[in-house]
Design a protein around this motif. Structure first.
Motif, PDB file in Angstrom:
ATOM      1  N   ALA A  91       0.833  -1.207   0.000  1.00  0.00           N
ATOM      2  CA  ALA A  91       0.000   0.000   0.000  1.00  0.00           C
ATOM      3  C   ALA A  91       0.864   1.252   0.000  1.00  0.00           C
ATOM      4  O   ALA A  91       0.574   2.221  -0.710  1.00  0.00           O
ATOM      5  N   LEU A  92       1.934   1.253   0.794  1.00  0.00           N
ATOM      6  CA  LEU A  92       2.818   2.421   0.839  1.00  0.00           C
ATOM      7  C   LEU A  92       3.454   2.669  -0.522  1.00  0.00           C
ATOM      8  O   LEU A  92       3.565   3.818  -0.970  1.00  0.00           O
ATOM      9  N   ASP A  93       3.861   1.599  -1.192  1.00  0.00           N
ATOM     10  CA  ASP A  93       4.435   1.745  -2.532  1.00  0.00           C
ATOM     11  C   ASP A  93       3.420   2.352  -3.493  1.00  0.00           C
ATOM     12  O   ASP A  93       3.743   3.243  -4.290  1.00  0.00           O
ATOM     13  N   GLN A  94       2.172   1.866  -3.409  1.00  0.00           N
ATOM     14  CA  GLN A  94       1.136   2.331  -4.330  1.00  0.00           C
ATOM     15  C   GLN A  94       0.730   3.774  -4.042  1.00  0.00           C
ATOM     16  O   GLN A  94       0.437   4.546  -4.964  1.00  0.00           O
ATOM     17  N   VAL A  95       0.707   4.159  -2.766  1.00  0.00           N
ATOM     18  CA  VAL A  95       0.390   5.548  -2.433  1.00  0.00           C
ATOM     19  C   VAL A  95       1.468   6.469  -2.990  1.00  0.00           C
ATOM     20  O   VAL A  95       1.171   7.522  -3.581  1.00  0.00           O
ATOM     21  N   GLY A  96       2.744   6.076  -2.820  1.00  0.00           N
ATOM     22  CA  GLY A  96       3.824   6.885  -3.347  1.00  0.00           C
ATOM     23  C   GLY A  96       3.779   7.009  -4.858  1.00  0.00           C
ATOM     24  O   GLY A  96       4.128   8.054  -5.420  1.00  0.00           O
ATOM     25  N   ARG A  97       3.309   5.955  -5.521  1.00  0.00           N
ATOM     26  CA  ARG A  97       3.286   5.954  -6.981  1.00  0.00           C
ATOM     27  C   ARG A  97       2.077   6.691  -7.549  1.00  0.00           C
ATOM     28  O   ARG A  97       2.173   7.417  -8.526  1.00  0.00           O
ATOM     29  N   HIS A  98       0.903   6.513  -6.923  1.00  0.00           N
ATOM     30  CA  HIS A  98      -0.337   7.029  -7.508  1.00  0.00           C
ATOM     31  C   HIS A  98      -0.928   8.232  -6.777  1.00  0.00           C
ATOM     32  O   HIS A  98      -1.796   8.913  -7.341  1.00  0.00           O
ATOM     33  N   ARG A  99      -0.522   8.482  -5.543  1.00  0.00           N
ATOM     34  CA  ARG A  99      -1.062   9.580  -4.739  1.00  0.00           C
ATOM     35  C   ARG A  99      -2.593   9.628  -4.805  1.00  0.00           C
ATOM     36  O   ARG A  99      -3.176  10.611  -5.274  1.00  0.00           O
ATOM     37  N   PRO A 100      -3.263   8.588  -4.324  1.00  0.00           N
ATOM     38  CA  PRO A 100      -4.730   8.586  -4.339  1.00  0.00           C
ATOM     39  C   PRO A 100      -5.287   9.624  -3.375  1.00  0.00           C
ATOM     40  O   PRO A 100      -4.571  10.125  -2.490  1.00  0.00           O
ATOM     41  N   ASP A 101      -6.553   9.934  -3.538  1.00  0.00           N
ATOM     42  CA  ASP A 101      -7.234  10.830  -2.600  1.00  0.00           C
ATOM     43  C   ASP A 101      -7.657  10.086  -1.344  1.00  0.00           C
ATOM     44  O   ASP A 101      -7.584  10.612  -0.234  1.00  0.00           O
ATOM     45  N   VAL A 102      -8.132   8.844  -1.534  1.00  0.00           N
ATOM     46  CA  VAL A 102      -8.651   8.031  -0.435  1.00  0.00           C
ATOM     47  C   VAL A 102      -8.089   6.620  -0.536  1.00  0.00           C
ATOM     48  O   VAL A 102      -8.026   6.049  -1.626  1.00  0.00           O
ATOM     49  N   VAL A 103      -7.693   6.064   0.604  1.00  0.00           N
ATOM     50  CA  VAL A 103      -7.251   4.666   0.683  1.00  0.00           C
ATOM     51  C   VAL A 103      -8.266   3.893   1.503  1.00  0.00           C
ATOM     52  O   VAL A 103      -8.544   4.248   2.650  1.00  0.00           O
ATOM     53  N   LEU A 104      -8.846   2.844   0.907  1.00  0.00           N
ATOM     54  CA  LEU A 104      -9.697   1.919   1.660  1.00  0.00           C
ATOM     55  C   LEU A 104      -8.785   0.841   2.225  1.00  0.00           C
ATOM     56  O   LEU A 104      -8.176   0.077   1.477  1.00  0.00           O
TER      57      LEU A 104
END
Length: 219
Positions: free
Chosen positions: A41-54
């Protein structure tokens, strides 16, 4: 309506598929990535910068609590909404303390989860009724209300106290505005002042801080 970019984090691919199915049917909501554990999840947040994480809570390698804490620290503009099967104090409170803006159960109706994504994206709170009741019971059992502010929290003005009491009743910004006969903009401004005073980032954290200090009684 601005598009809400969502990251799904759950170790069960079927759960991720189900969440993606009804989220992508909602106009203005896009699933930008998925992750099977907190580290991914941390990798994906850094890559995509989503607004919301479920975010699920219990997962291999890194659980949702640790992942949420790191997201809150590294990307404070990203909101986390817990979506899980666990509804006990020892999972709910650590998740909220870590920085989650809401906590929903997987047996919630699809429309409630979609609405929860929208609410946390707007900066408000989303709690399943069962979770809200759990928090109320926990506060009643553990905290001793006092008339004075905790020495660890900067005292609130009378109007800020009114806002806090409305929050404790689970009211939305619009409901608080109607109750206090002010604009929603004014409500948001007062909430911002409370967050700044107490060093917290959202409505959930205001409630948690106030409950720990014994400053609110739930009704």
């Amino acid at each position: 309506m601005a598009e809400i970019r969502v990251l799904l984090v759950d170790d069960d691919p079927l759960v991720r598929s189900a969440l993606a199915h009804f989220l992508t049917r909602e106009e203005g909501t896009t699933v930008v990535a998925e992750a099977g554990d907190g580290r991914d999840a941390l990798d994906q947040v850094g890559r995509h910068r989503p607004d919301v994480v479920l975010m699920d809570v219990r997962m291999p390698r890194m659980d949702g609590i640790d992942a949420t804490a790191q997201i809150a620290q590294r990307w404070p503009d990203v909101r986390v909404l817990a979506v899980t099967t666990f509804d006990t104090v020892d999972t709910v409170l650590p998740m909220l303390h870590a920085g989650a803006s809401g906590y929903l159960l997987k047996d919630s109706p699809a429309e409630e989860i979609v609405a929860g994504v929208r609410r946390v994206h707007e900066g408000t709170t989303s709690l399943s009724p069962r979770i809200a009741a759990l928090l109320v019971e926990h506060v009643r059992e553990r905290e001793r209300p006092t008339s004075a502010a905790s020495p660890d929290l900067e005292p609130l003005t009378d109007r800020e106290g009114d806002i806090l009491r409305c929050l404790a009743r689970g009211m939305s910004n619009a409901e608080i505005a109607a109750e206090l006969i002010v604009s929603e903009g004014t409500v948001k401004a007062y909430l911002g002042r409370i967050m700044t005073k107490w060093g917290v980032r959202d409505r959930v954290q205001i409630i948690v801080a106030a409950a720990r200090a014994g400053l609110i009684a739930f009704t």
